[in-house]
Structure formats: structure tokens, C-alpha cells
Design a protein around this motif. Structure first.
Motif, PDB file in Angstrom:
ATOM      1  N   SER A 123       0.834  -1.209   0.000  1.00  0.00           N
ATOM      2  CA  SER A 123       0.000   0.000   0.000  1.00  0.00           C
ATOM      3  C   SER A 123       0.870   1.261   0.000  1.00  0.00           C
ATOM      4  CB  SER A 123      -0.950  -0.002   1.201  1.00  0.00           C
ATOM      5  OG  SER A 123      -0.277   0.302   2.415  1.00  0.00           O
ATOM      6  N   PHE A 124       2.028   1.216   0.685  1.00  0.00           N
ATOM      7  CA  PHE A 124       2.953   2.353   0.659  1.00  0.00           C
ATOM      8  C   PHE A 124       3.626   2.477  -0.713  1.00  0.00           C
ATOM      9  CE2 PHE A 124       2.616   1.713   5.259  1.00  0.00           C
ATOM     10  CZ  PHE A 124       2.495   3.030   5.702  1.00  0.00           C
ATOM     11  N   VAL A 125       3.893   1.322  -1.345  1.00  0.00           N
ATOM     12  CA  VAL A 125       4.449   1.349  -2.701  1.00  0.00           C
ATOM     13  C   VAL A 125       3.432   1.954  -3.665  1.00  0.00           C
ATOM     14  CG1 VAL A 125       5.294  -0.062  -4.613  1.00  0.00           C
ATOM     15  CG2 VAL A 125       5.946  -0.634  -2.260  1.00  0.00           C
ATOM     16  N   PHE A 126       2.175   1.527  -3.549  1.00  0.00           N
ATOM     17  CA  PHE A 126       1.119   2.059  -4.410  1.00  0.00           C
ATOM     18  C   PHE A 126       0.952   3.567  -4.209  1.00  0.00           C
ATOM     19  CE2 PHE A 126      -1.085  -2.327  -4.076  1.00  0.00           C
ATOM     20  CZ  PHE A 126      -0.270  -2.816  -5.086  1.00  0.00           C
ATOM     21  N   LYS A 127       1.090   4.011  -2.970  1.00  0.00           N
ATOM     22  CA  LYS A 127       0.942   5.439  -2.692  1.00  0.00           C
ATOM     23  C   LYS A 127       2.031   6.238  -3.394  1.00  0.00           C
ATOM     24  CE  LYS A 127       0.586   8.863   0.992  1.00  0.00           C
ATOM     25  NZ  LYS A 127       0.515   9.102   2.459  1.00  0.00           N
ATOM     26  N   ALA A 128       3.267   5.737  -3.320  1.00  0.00           N
ATOM     27  CA  ALA A 128       4.377   6.454  -3.944  1.00  0.00           C
ATOM     28  C   ALA A 128       4.294   6.419  -5.466  1.00  0.00           C
ATOM     29  CB  ALA A 128       5.706   5.856  -3.484  1.00  0.00           C
ATOM     30  N   ALA A 129       3.846   5.286  -6.023  1.00  0.00           N
ATOM     31  CA  ALA A 129       3.835   5.139  -7.481  1.00  0.00           C
ATOM     32  C   ALA A 129       2.560   5.649  -8.129  1.00  0.00           C
ATOM     33  CB  ALA A 129       4.044   3.664  -7.836  1.00  0.00           C
ATOM     34  N   LEU A 130       1.417   5.454  -7.448  1.00  0.00           N
ATOM     35  CA  LEU A 130       0.132   5.751  -8.066  1.00  0.00           C
ATOM     36  C   LEU A 130      -0.698   6.789  -7.319  1.00  0.00           C
ATOM     37  CD1 LEU A 130      -0.835   2.033  -8.828  1.00  0.00           C
ATOM     38  CD2 LEU A 130       0.177   3.686 -10.426  1.00  0.00           C
ATOM     39  N   GLY A 131      -0.227   7.178  -6.135  1.00  0.00           N
ATOM     40  CA  GLY A 131      -0.966   8.164  -5.361  1.00  0.00           C
ATOM     41  C   GLY A 131      -2.138   7.602  -4.590  1.00  0.00           C
ATOM     42  N   TRP A 132      -2.232   6.266  -4.496  1.00  0.00           N
ATOM     43  CA  TRP A 132      -3.324   5.651  -3.748  1.00  0.00           C
ATOM     44  C   TRP A 132      -3.100   5.835  -2.244  1.00  0.00           C
ATOM     45  CZ3 TRP A 132      -3.591   0.231  -6.580  1.00  0.00           C
ATOM     46  CH2 TRP A 132      -3.978   0.447  -7.897  1.00  0.00           C
ATOM     47  N   PRO A 133      -4.169   5.816  -1.443  1.00  0.00           N
ATOM     48  CA  PRO A 133      -4.005   5.945   0.011  1.00  0.00           C
ATOM     49  C   PRO A 133      -3.314   4.718   0.609  1.00  0.00           C
ATOM     50  CG  PRO A 133      -6.301   5.506  -0.551  1.00  0.00           C
ATOM     51  CD  PRO A 133      -5.594   5.786  -1.832  1.00  0.00           C
ATOM     52  N   ALA A 134      -2.398   4.963   1.545  1.00  0.00           N
ATOM     53  CA  ALA A 134      -1.679   3.878   2.220  1.00  0.00           C
ATOM     54  C   ALA A 134      -2.498   3.357   3.380  1.00  0.00           C
ATOM     55  CB  ALA A 134      -0.325   4.369   2.702  1.00  0.00           C
ATOM     56  N   PHE A 135      -2.067   2.232   3.912  1.00  0.00           N
ATOM     57  CA  PHE A 135      -2.764   1.585   5.031  1.00  0.00           C
ATOM     58  C   PHE A 135      -2.954   2.569   6.187  1.00  0.00           C
ATOM     59  CE2 PHE A 135      -2.377  -0.810   9.079  1.00  0.00           C
ATOM     60  CZ  PHE A 135      -3.547  -1.554   8.998  1.00  0.00           C
ATOM     61  N   GLY A 136      -4.179   2.582   6.732  1.00  0.00           N
ATOM     62  CA  GLY A 136      -4.481   3.483   7.839  1.00  0.00           C
ATOM     63  C   GLY A 136      -5.079   4.800   7.408  1.00  0.00           C
ATOM     64  N   GLU A 137      -5.004   5.087   6.110  1.00  0.00           N
ATOM     65  CA  GLU A 137      -5.582   6.311   5.587  1.00  0.00           C
ATOM     66  C   GLU A 137      -6.968   6.041   5.013  1.00  0.00           C
ATOM     67  OE1 GLU A 137      -1.262   8.222   4.200  1.00  0.00           O
ATOM     68  OE2 GLU A 137      -2.814   7.753   2.707  1.00  0.00           O
ATOM     69  N   PRO A 138      -7.845   7.051   4.972  1.00  0.00           N
ATOM     70  CA  PRO A 138      -9.180   6.846   4.391  1.00  0.00           C
ATOM     71  C   PRO A 138      -9.090   6.351   2.941  1.00  0.00           C
ATOM     72  CG  PRO A 138      -9.077   8.944   5.571  1.00  0.00           C
ATOM     73  CD  PRO A 138      -7.659   8.412   5.514  1.00  0.00           C
ATOM     74  N   GLY A 139      -9.876   5.340   2.630  1.00  0.00           N
ATOM     75  CA  GLY A 139      -9.900   4.806   1.278  1.00  0.00           C
ATOM     76  C   GLY A 139      -8.820   3.783   0.989  1.00  0.00           C
ATOM     77  N   SER A 140      -8.153   3.265   2.022  1.00  0.00           N
ATOM     78  CA  SER A 140      -7.042   2.328   1.802  1.00  0.00           C
ATOM     79  C   SER A 140      -7.489   0.879   1.645  1.00  0.00           C
ATOM     80  CB  SER A 140      -6.040   2.414   2.958  1.00  0.00           C
ATOM     81  OG  SER A 140      -6.645   2.014   4.186  1.00  0.00           O
ATOM     82  N   THR A 141      -8.781   0.612   1.787  1.00  0.00           N
ATOM     83  CA  THR A 141      -9.254  -0.779   1.704  1.00  0.00           C
ATOM     84  C   THR A 141      -8.984  -1.384   0.336  1.00  0.00           C
ATOM     85  OG1 THR A 141     -10.997  -0.344   3.325  1.00  0.00           O
ATOM     86  CG2 THR A 141     -11.245  -2.292   1.941  1.00  0.00           C
ATOM     87  N   GLU A 142      -9.279  -0.655  -0.727  1.00  0.00           N
ATOM     88  CA  GLU A 142      -9.087  -1.198  -2.077  1.00  0.00           C
ATOM     89  C   GLU A 142      -7.610  -1.492  -2.366  1.00  0.00           C
ATOM     90  OE1 GLU A 142     -10.960   1.361  -1.325  1.00  0.00           O
ATOM     91  OE2 GLU A 142     -12.972   0.644  -1.839  1.00  0.00           O
TER      92      GLU A 142
END
Length: 443
Positions: A123-142
Motif C-alpha cells: 500500500s505504501f508502494v502504491f501510494k508512492a507510485a500511483l498516489g493511492w491511500p496507504a494503510f491506515g488512511e481513508p480509502g485504503s481498503t481497495e
């Protein structure tokens, strides 16, 4: 109908394969298994009692705790049988299917813990690469669902390839994790000196006691149920036993220390200790170790989980008498479903602690019966064994009952003496009494 215990006992799956695991293979396999996210998380939870307790757990108590477990490895190598086969004399040829069921469930369940932690990293990798929310942030379920799916599929595919693929994957994983663990240790000691780390303490130890941590330790160490499945492949008894014991203790001992250091380091930075953030991904994020560290953690999780899935497949194969490859495929699909369970659990910390405590409740009396049976039979041979050894099955049931009575009904007593030690005593006394004078009750 009685069955003679030999290397050809039907419950010994895959015994046609050559014993091609040397001592170094065993050491690297179990070192790679030991340096896992569960060991890291355990260190973070144990840090509630201070760094001195973490060091004692990693360097003294866990190695001692793993001696009986290593004895199971020796029995598997000596008889040339799988983990399930080791329990045949104590439980019977049909009764030992219970071990297959336990092995299948616990080793299918372990990936659910490790995969969830790997998904946090992704999830942290996705956040850095795609801007998705990381674990613990709103919307991180997907993003978490995608991370779980990718990890579960990868480890399922590798596990179906068999133990040869696992051997080489473990070597690569172990090398990468040595670098990652050393990196984190350097970062922690760069920011805080040893005196501050050792002086860290919590009021009331965060609600934990040495006994509650010890019960989790039994679940962490004694649920490596695939020990016999790999030990039977050893070229020598020394390699199968000593290599196994050294490997797992070097691996999990080191990562217990790493986990404790990381969580205490984060606590010194933030000013508070949160056991929910004991997982490696949250620690790496808090220490700012970057994307490479997250990717290494994901790779190591896949490496650890394939040994669990392989062991679960061997347990299922022995339980239902199916071909190992078919069983591995079934387990790979089953663990894919289980990996999503922590996502709907209220607290991952509670899931982790409850899982280790409950599965430990089964393997504590089981290994007690197996090792006591071996001690009582030494020199007498095994001869022919019936379908059910009632003495063994009754003793395991009584030990399991004692464990859960203390664990669920006497929390004050458990906090003082553990639930595992009473279970061991009840199991041992029951089996000794039921087999007194060499008379065994068999169904």
C-alpha cells in the motif's frame, strides 16, 4: 487392523524423493523461514516489557523453547516420514489424521498474517507510485485488497512448484533480509543510543506479562508444523536436527530483536508506544526507510509463506491420502481466501495474538504426547500400531481442554503461569497414567 511403522507408512507422503537436503540447506531454509514478519511483529509486541525482555526472549527463552520442536525434526528424519507420520505411534495410523488437520489449518492460517503485513508494504508502494491511500488512511481498503491478492497469488504459484523451488527462494530471501535488517538496525542506532533503548519502559507493561508473551511464543515457535516435512529430506540426522534448530533460532531470534528495536525506536520518536504499529511495514514507514525496504519485505513474505503452504499441503495430503501436488493446489486456493480475514477483523493485533494463542493450544499438548511417547518407547521398538491410540488422543484432548480453561476462564492465572505450562503438565500426566505398565488403550 495394525500397521507396522516403516518409511513406507502410507501417512509418509512424498517419501519416494531422495534425501537431498544437506545441513546448510536446512539451516538456510529455516533461517529464511525464521526471518519473517511474524517474528518481527512478536518482537514489537514483546517490547512492551522492555528491550531487555526482548533480548532474553530472542537469545535464551526461544532457543530453549525450540529444543523439543527440533526433537520432532530428528524423529521425522530417523523414521523417514512427514510431520504427520511422526505422530502415528502416539495417535495411531488413523488418529494421526488429526495432526494433518491441525497442520493444514495452522499453516494455511499463517499466510493470512504475513500476507496482510506484506499488503501494508504494498500500500505504501502504491501510494508512492500511483498516489493511492496507504494503510491506515481513508480509502485504503481497495489498495489493501489488491496487495493481498497479488501476494497470495504469487506465493500460491511458487508453493505448487514444490520444495526445490522453495529452497532457492529461501536463500535469496535470506540474503535480502540480512541487508534489510542490518539497514534498520543502523537507522535505529543512528538516532538513539543503546542506553535510551534499554531504558525504555511502559507503565504496567502495556497490559502484558511474561506469561502472556510466553503463550504467544509457544504459538510462534511450536506451530512450525512443517518441520518434519523438510527434516525427512535431510542427508544426516545432525543436519536435519541441528541445522533446523540453528536456522530457525538465528532467523527468528534476530528478527525478534529487530522488531523490538524498530518499535521502541518509533516510540522514542513519537512519544508513545502503539502495539498496533508493531508490524514491519508501519515501522519501516515511521523510520523512513523507503520503497526498496517495502519491496524486500514483500519478497520475504512470499518466501516465508511458501514454506507454510507447502507444509499445509503435506498435512492435507496425509489427512485425505491425496497426491501432494493436488493437495498443494487446494491449499494455495484456500489460503487465498484466508488472507482476506484480517481485513475484516476489528484489530490486527488481536487477530495476531488470538491466532498464535489458539493454534498453540493444539500443538502444545500434541508435541508433548509425541515426545513423551518416544521417551517411553525407547529401546522397546514400535512394532505394529493400531488405527487409534486412545491414550494419546485422550491426553491431547485433556491438554487442549486445560489450555483453554486457563486461557479463557482464568486470565489472572494465565498472566502468572501461562496456559501452556498447565496444558503440558495435564497432557503428560494423563498419557503417563493411561500407558502405565506399558498397557495402551487402543480403539
Amino acid at each position: 487392523m495394525d500397521t507396522e511403522i516403516t518409511a513406507d507408512t502410507p501417512i509418509a507422503v512424498d517419501d519416494e524423493q531422495a534425501r537431498d537436503y544437506g545441513g546448510w540447506d536446512m539451516l538456510w531454509t529455516w533461517f529464511g523461514a525464521g526471518v519473517n514478519t511474524g517474528s518481527w511483529y512478536f518482537g514489537g509486541v514483546a517490547a512492551a516489557l522492555g528491550m531487555a525482555f526482548v533480548l532474553q526472549s530472542a537469545l535464551l527463552w526461544m532457543p530453549l523453547l525450540m529444543i523439543p520442536w527440533a526433537a520432532i525434526a530428528y524423529l521425522a528424519w530417523r523414521r523417514g516420514v512427514s510431520t504427520v507420520g511422526v505422530t502415528v505411534p502416539a495417535l495411531g495410523t488413523q488418529g494421526s489424521r488429526l495432526t494433518g488437520l491441525g497442520q493444514f489449518l495452522v499453516l494455511s492460517g499463517w499466510p493470512s498474517i504475513n500476507t496482510f503485513i506484506a499488503a501494508i508494504s504494498l500500500s505504501f508502494v502504491f501510494k508512492a507510485a500511483l498516489g493511492w491511500p496507504a494503510f491506515g488512511e481513508p480509502g485504503s481498503t481497495e489498495p489493501m485488497i489488491i496487495g493481498i491478492l497479488l501476494t497470495a497469488i504469487a506465493q500460491g504459484v511458487v508453493s505448487v512448484l514444490g520444495h526445490q523451488a522453495i529452497r532457492y527462494l529461501e536463500r535469496i530471501s535470506a540474503a535480502l533480509l540480512i541487508v534489510l535488517g542490518g539497514w534498520e538496525t543502523y537507522v535505529v542506532f543512528t538516532h538513539w543510543d543503546l542506553a535510551r533503548i534499554m531504558a525504555f519502559s511502559l507503565p504496567n507493561a502495556g497490559g502484558q506479562t511474561w506469561a502472556t508473551i510466553a503463550d504467544i511464543a509457544f504459538g510462534l515457535g511450536w506451530t512450525w508444523a512443517q518441520v518434519g516435512d523438510f527434516a525427512r529430506l535431510g542427508r544426516s540426522g545432525r543436519g536435519a536436527t541441528l541445522g533446523t534448530w540453528l536456522g530457525v533460532n538465528l532467523g527468528q531470534g534476530w528478527f525478534i530483536v529487530i522488531g523490538g528495536l524498530g518499535v521502541i525506536g518509533v516510540a522514542l520518536t513519537s512519544g508513545h508506544y502503539d502495539p498496533e504499529n508493531s508490524d514491519p511495514s508501519s515501522t519501516l514507514a515511521a523510520l523512513g526507510l523507503g520503497l526498496v525496504a517495502f519491496l524486500v519485505l514483500v519478497f520475504s513474505t512470499v518466501s516465508t509463506n511458501v514454506t507454510n503452504i507447502y507444509g499445509a499441503g503435506m498435512g492435507l495430503s496425509a489427512m485425505v491420502r491425496s497426491r501432494p501436488r493436488s493437495a498443494l493446489l487446494g491449499v494455495a486456493l484456500f489460503q487465498l481466501v484466508l488472507c482476506f480475514v484480517p481485513l475484516v477483523y476489528g484489530s490486527f493485533l488481536d487477530y495476531f495474538m488470538n491466532f498464535l494463542t489458539w493454534v498453540g493450544g493444539f500443538f502444545v499438548p500434541l508435541w508433548t504426547v509425541v515426545l513423551l511417547d518416544w521417551a517411553l518407547r525407547r529401546g522397546a521398538g514400535y512394532g505394529r500400531v493400531g488405527a487409534f491410540n486412545a491414550a494419546g488422543l485422550i491426553s491431547v484432548a485433556l491438554g487442549l481442554l486445560a489450555f483453554f480453561i486457563v486461557d479463557m476462564g482464568m486470565p489472572g492465572l494465565e498472566a502468572q503461569i501461562t496456559a501452556s505450562l498447565p496444558a503440558i503438565v495435564v497432557t503428560a500426566l494423563s498419557y503417563f497414567v493411561l500407558t502405565a505398565g506399558g498397557a495402551k488403550l487402543r480403539g
